[in-house]
Design a protein around this motif. Sequence first.
Motif, PDB file in Angstrom:
ATOM      1  N   TRP A  28       8.061   7.898 -15.634  1.00  0.00           N
ATOM      2  CA  TRP A  28       7.202   9.295 -15.408  1.00  0.00           C
ATOM      3  C   TRP A  28       6.260   8.953 -14.985  1.00  0.00           C
ATOM      4  CZ3 TRP A  28       7.161  15.009 -17.812  1.00  0.00           C
ATOM      5  CH2 TRP A  28       5.942  14.786 -17.265  1.00  0.00           C
ATOM      6  N   TRP A  29       5.617   9.802 -13.771  1.00  0.00           N
ATOM      7  CA  TRP A  29       4.098   9.165 -12.843  1.00  0.00           C
ATOM      8  C   TRP A  29       3.238  10.808 -13.063  1.00  0.00           C
ATOM      9  CZ3 TRP A  29       4.382   6.361  -8.045  1.00  0.00           C
ATOM     10  CH2 TRP A  29       4.872   4.955  -8.888  1.00  0.00           C
ATOM     11  N   ASP A  30       1.958  10.690 -13.479  1.00  0.00           N
ATOM     12  CA  ASP A  30       1.121  11.780 -13.556  1.00  0.00           C
ATOM     13  C   ASP A  30      -0.094  11.372 -13.133  1.00  0.00           C
ATOM     14  OD1 ASP A  30      -0.887  11.348 -15.511  1.00  0.00           O
ATOM     15  OD2 ASP A  30       1.273  12.418 -16.450  1.00  0.00           O
ATOM     16  N   PHE A  31      -1.236  12.542 -12.636  1.00  0.00           N
ATOM     17  CA  PHE A  31      -2.429  12.197 -11.847  1.00  0.00           C
ATOM     18  C   PHE A  31      -3.472  12.607 -13.305  1.00  0.00           C
ATOM     19  CE2 PHE A  31      -0.559  15.508  -9.545  1.00  0.00           C
ATOM     20  CZ  PHE A  31      -1.309  16.541 -10.581  1.00  0.00           C
ATOM     21  N   LEU A  32      -3.405  12.825 -14.677  1.00  0.00           N
ATOM     22  CA  LEU A  32      -3.823  13.731 -15.796  1.00  0.00           C
ATOM     23  C   LEU A  32      -4.497  13.235 -15.999  1.00  0.00           C
ATOM     24  CD1 LEU A  32      -0.799  15.700 -16.402  1.00  0.00           C
ATOM     25  CD2 LEU A  32      -2.611  16.449 -14.858  1.00  0.00           C
ATOM     26  N   SER A  33      -5.799  13.022 -16.523  1.00  0.00           N
ATOM     27  CA  SER A  33      -6.741  12.228 -17.093  1.00  0.00           C
ATOM     28  C   SER A  33      -7.250  13.436 -17.516  1.00  0.00           C
ATOM     29  CB  SER A  33      -7.977  11.868 -16.765  1.00  0.00           C
ATOM     30  OG  SER A  33      -8.610  12.595 -15.267  1.00  0.00           O
ATOM     31  N   GLY A  34      -8.887  12.696 -18.448  1.00  0.00           N
ATOM     32  CA  GLY A  34      -9.407  13.644 -19.827  1.00  0.00           C
ATOM     33  C   GLY A  34      -8.189  15.007 -20.786  1.00  0.00           C
ATOM     34  N   LYS A  57       8.727   7.154 -19.818  1.00  0.00           N
ATOM     35  CA  LYS A  57       7.983   6.325 -19.816  1.00  0.00           C
ATOM     36  C   LYS A  57       6.982   7.073 -18.712  1.00  0.00           C
ATOM     37  CE  LYS A  57      11.271   3.594 -22.715  1.00  0.00           C
ATOM     38  NZ  LYS A  57      10.672   3.398 -23.619  1.00  0.00           N
ATOM     39  N   GLY A  58       5.670   6.889 -19.640  1.00  0.00           N
ATOM     40  CA  GLY A  58       4.917   7.900 -18.568  1.00  0.00           C
ATOM     41  C   GLY A  58       3.725   6.504 -18.134  1.00  0.00           C
ATOM     42  N   THR A  59       3.213   7.323 -16.763  1.00  0.00           N
ATOM     43  CA  THR A  59       2.276   6.131 -16.508  1.00  0.00           C
ATOM     44  C   THR A  59       1.553   7.424 -15.806  1.00  0.00           C
ATOM     45  OG1 THR A  59       3.222   4.081 -15.955  1.00  0.00           O
ATOM     46  CG2 THR A  59       1.331   4.696 -14.415  1.00  0.00           C
ATOM     47  N   THR A  60      -0.068   7.211 -16.117  1.00  0.00           N
ATOM     48  CA  THR A  60      -1.743   7.992 -15.631  1.00  0.00           C
ATOM     49  C   THR A  60      -1.709   7.046 -14.419  1.00  0.00           C
ATOM     50  OG1 THR A  60      -1.297   9.241 -17.202  1.00  0.00           O
ATOM     51  CG2 THR A  60      -3.185   9.207 -15.308  1.00  0.00           C
ATOM     52  N   LEU A  61      -1.868   7.163 -12.769  1.00  0.00           N
ATOM     53  CA  LEU A  61      -2.277   6.967 -11.826  1.00  0.00           C
ATOM     54  C   LEU A  61      -3.741   7.994 -11.747  1.00  0.00           C
ATOM     55  CD1 LEU A  61       0.451   6.214  -9.831  1.00  0.00           C
ATOM     56  CD2 LEU A  61      -0.142   4.598 -11.425  1.00  0.00           C
ATOM     57  N   GLU A  62      -4.791   7.342 -10.664  1.00  0.00           N
ATOM     58  CA  GLU A  62      -5.769   8.115 -10.010  1.00  0.00           C
ATOM     59  C   GLU A  62      -5.572   9.801  -9.323  1.00  0.00           C
ATOM     60  OE1 GLU A  62      -9.905   7.406  -8.363  1.00  0.00           O
ATOM     61  OE2 GLU A  62      -8.173   5.702  -8.317  1.00  0.00           O
ATOM     62  N   TRP A  63      -6.319  10.400  -9.479  1.00  0.00           N
ATOM     63  CA  TRP A  63      -6.034  11.714  -8.869  1.00  0.00           C
ATOM     64  C   TRP A  63      -6.271  11.725  -7.706  1.00  0.00           C
ATOM     65  CZ3 TRP A  63      -8.736  15.207  -6.038  1.00  0.00           C
ATOM     66  CH2 TRP A  63      -8.631  16.932  -6.096  1.00  0.00           C
ATOM     67  N   GLY A  64      -5.712  12.763  -6.969  1.00  0.00           N
ATOM     68  CA  GLY A  64      -6.123  12.458  -5.555  1.00  0.00           C
ATOM     69  C   GLY A  64      -5.246  11.554  -4.163  1.00  0.00           C
ATOM     70  N   VAL A  65      -5.963  11.389  -3.356  1.00  0.00           N
ATOM     71  CA  VAL A  65      -5.794  10.037  -2.256  1.00  0.00           C
ATOM     72  C   VAL A  65      -4.829   8.916  -3.046  1.00  0.00           C
ATOM     73  CG1 VAL A  65      -5.883   9.134  -0.332  1.00  0.00           C
ATOM     74  CG2 VAL A  65      -7.152  11.428  -0.407  1.00  0.00           C
ATOM     75  N   PRO A  66      -5.640   8.376  -3.973  1.00  0.00           N
ATOM     76  CA  PRO A  66      -4.761   7.909  -4.609  1.00  0.00           C
ATOM     77  C   PRO A  66      -3.204   7.571  -5.086  1.00  0.00           C
ATOM     78  CG  PRO A  66      -6.798   7.143  -5.133  1.00  0.00           C
ATOM     79  CD  PRO A  66      -6.444   8.160  -4.800  1.00  0.00           C
ATOM     80  N   PHE A  67      -3.148   8.393  -6.071  1.00  0.00           N
ATOM     81  CA  PHE A  67      -1.776   8.941  -6.251  1.00  0.00           C
ATOM     82  C   PHE A  67      -0.747   9.253  -5.449  1.00  0.00           C
ATOM     83  CE2 PHE A  67       1.370  12.336  -7.765  1.00  0.00           C
ATOM     84  CZ  PHE A  67       1.430  11.679  -8.958  1.00  0.00           C
ATOM     85  N   ILE A  83      10.327  11.427 -12.045  1.00  0.00           N
ATOM     86  CA  ILE A  83       9.997  12.241 -12.069  1.00  0.00           C
ATOM     87  C   ILE A  83       8.127  12.407 -11.940  1.00  0.00           C
ATOM     88  CG2 ILE A  83       9.614  12.463 -14.292  1.00  0.00           C
ATOM     89  CD1 ILE A  83       9.993  15.505 -14.923  1.00  0.00           C
ATOM     90  N   MET A  84       7.619  13.345 -11.002  1.00  0.00           N
ATOM     91  CA  MET A  84       6.292  12.687 -11.214  1.00  0.00           C
ATOM     92  C   MET A  84       5.573  14.772 -11.149  1.00  0.00           C
ATOM     93  SD  MET A  84       6.079  11.970  -7.353  1.00  0.00           S
ATOM     94  CE  MET A  84       6.835  13.486  -6.011  1.00  0.00           C
ATOM     95  N   THR A  85       4.193  14.667 -11.561  1.00  0.00           N
ATOM     96  CA  THR A  85       3.720  15.672 -10.857  1.00  0.00           C
ATOM     97  C   THR A  85       3.311  15.625  -9.909  1.00  0.00           C
ATOM     98  OG1 THR A  85       0.880  14.733 -12.309  1.00  0.00           O
ATOM     99  CG2 THR A  85       2.810  15.987 -14.018  1.00  0.00           C
ATOM    100  N   TYR A  86       2.754  17.084  -9.348  1.00  0.00           N
ATOM    101  CA  TYR A  86       3.009  17.222  -8.119  1.00  0.00           C
ATOM    102  C   TYR A  86       1.816  18.280  -7.813  1.00  0.00           C
ATOM    103  CZ  TYR A  86       4.110  16.606  -3.336  1.00  0.00           C
ATOM    104  OH  TYR A  86       4.287  16.070  -1.760  1.00  0.00           O
ATOM    105  N   HIS A  87       1.103  19.016  -7.079  1.00  0.00           N
ATOM    106  CA  HIS A  87       0.236  19.820  -6.508  1.00  0.00           C
ATOM    107  C   HIS A  87       1.094  20.620  -5.896  1.00  0.00           C
ATOM    108  CE1 HIS A  87      -3.373  17.842  -7.597  1.00  0.00           C
ATOM    109  NE2 HIS A  87      -3.732  19.096  -8.124  1.00  0.00           N
ATOM    110  N   LEU A  88       1.313  22.042  -5.790  1.00  0.00           N
ATOM    111  CA  LEU A  88       2.301  22.591  -5.409  1.00  0.00           C
ATOM    112  C   LEU A  88       1.104  22.460  -3.742  1.00  0.00           C
ATOM    113  CD1 LEU A  88       4.260  25.203  -6.999  1.00  0.00           C
ATOM    114  CD2 LEU A  88       4.555  23.230  -6.609  1.00  0.00           C
TER     115      LEU A  88
END
Length: 424
Positions: A28-34, A57-67, A83-88
Amino acid sequence: MRLIRTLLVGTVLSLSALPALAKQDIIWWDFLSGGDGVRMKSLIDAFNKEHPDIQIKGTTLEWGVPFYTKVRTASAVGEGPDIMTYHLSRTPIGMQEKVLSEITDKDLGDAGLKKSDFFDAPVDAATQEGKLYAVPFDIHALVLYYNADLLKGSPYLDAEGKLTGIQTMADFEKALAWAKEKGVETPVTYQSGGDAGVWRVFYTLLSQQGGELVTNGEILAGDNAAKAAKVIDTLSKWRENGWAPEQAEYVASVALFSAGKSAFQLNGVWEVPTYKDLEKNGKLGFKWSAVEVPPFMGNRATWADSHAFAIPNQGDKTVSGEKRAAVMKVIGWMEKHSITWADAGHIPAYKSVTESSDYKAMQPNATYASLAEAAVFDPKSPITGVASPAYDAALNIIAPAIQGFMTGEDAVAQIKEELQGKLK
């Protein structure tokens, strides 16, 4: 007796020879912080506890362009997550990059879901050429926060201390002028010096006029140009009158409101838990709430996006078989437990949660949930969405125009020149 014992031993030996049910590890990859990150981690932990056979097994990456850069490159070489989080808002870009795997009706069935379980706007945003490419998790949108204490004695609070009397731009600007006359430092705050904040306010006010950024392959065609210029000139007027901040970055724009220096704030629903936490800890010092952005420029419309779940392609292939069914089971569970996610201020895209008594008890969340009907997503174009050329234009053209470096008309001419060349 000996025969029975022999049969039992044989049965045990036969069972032990069977292969054990395979545990599915879901990358699992996401861009969710805070606060978003904390809430998502709690959901992942709860899922893993309930499902020993499926472990995220989750990993958080930097929001925006880096992700999104990481997703694109990893997917291309077959090393992306399951699976990943994604902005529609990035669905068109994802299609162009061939990152997204179609979510079929069978996939939804494996998750215990169907399209009609969700609000229409995010489903439409997740759909390209009649096919679904992500499962919406929320609707997060611009809302109007207000400081009820700073508005005391004004005609803009009712007997219960709730916002009233503000429907048109003229109403709102009268309220801003009233607040300024009463000594409020910055009557309305928003991220006036950043790409995302400027884009959200600009696109909301453009949409409220029935304006469109892209029509028939053309940027701000016809009277859309005049509507866009009107928005820019309006925001510039706010700054000139001392109603809005000079080039405020995101953190500064939030601090103006939380410090009690702004009567209003235009920002996303995700700051609701910030103010709730400050209030709970006795660090806020004023009464506040949030409402759907009023139809300042004529129509109910507010910029919106969605966090969603997507399955990335792996080179020329995609996640399939038992692994894919397990991924969809994860998605279905997350949707049905999204009341936890709603605590972050987001409106659950899964309607039964938003319509539940638990959600209706959440304030001010339930008050602004009506915006699900007025949500306007970015155009279905690869030049719009998070970390897109449209965001670049907001930072490099619209923001300077708001600060008085050019007129709205001149800014629109630059936007058209900048974005038209990128529109394929």
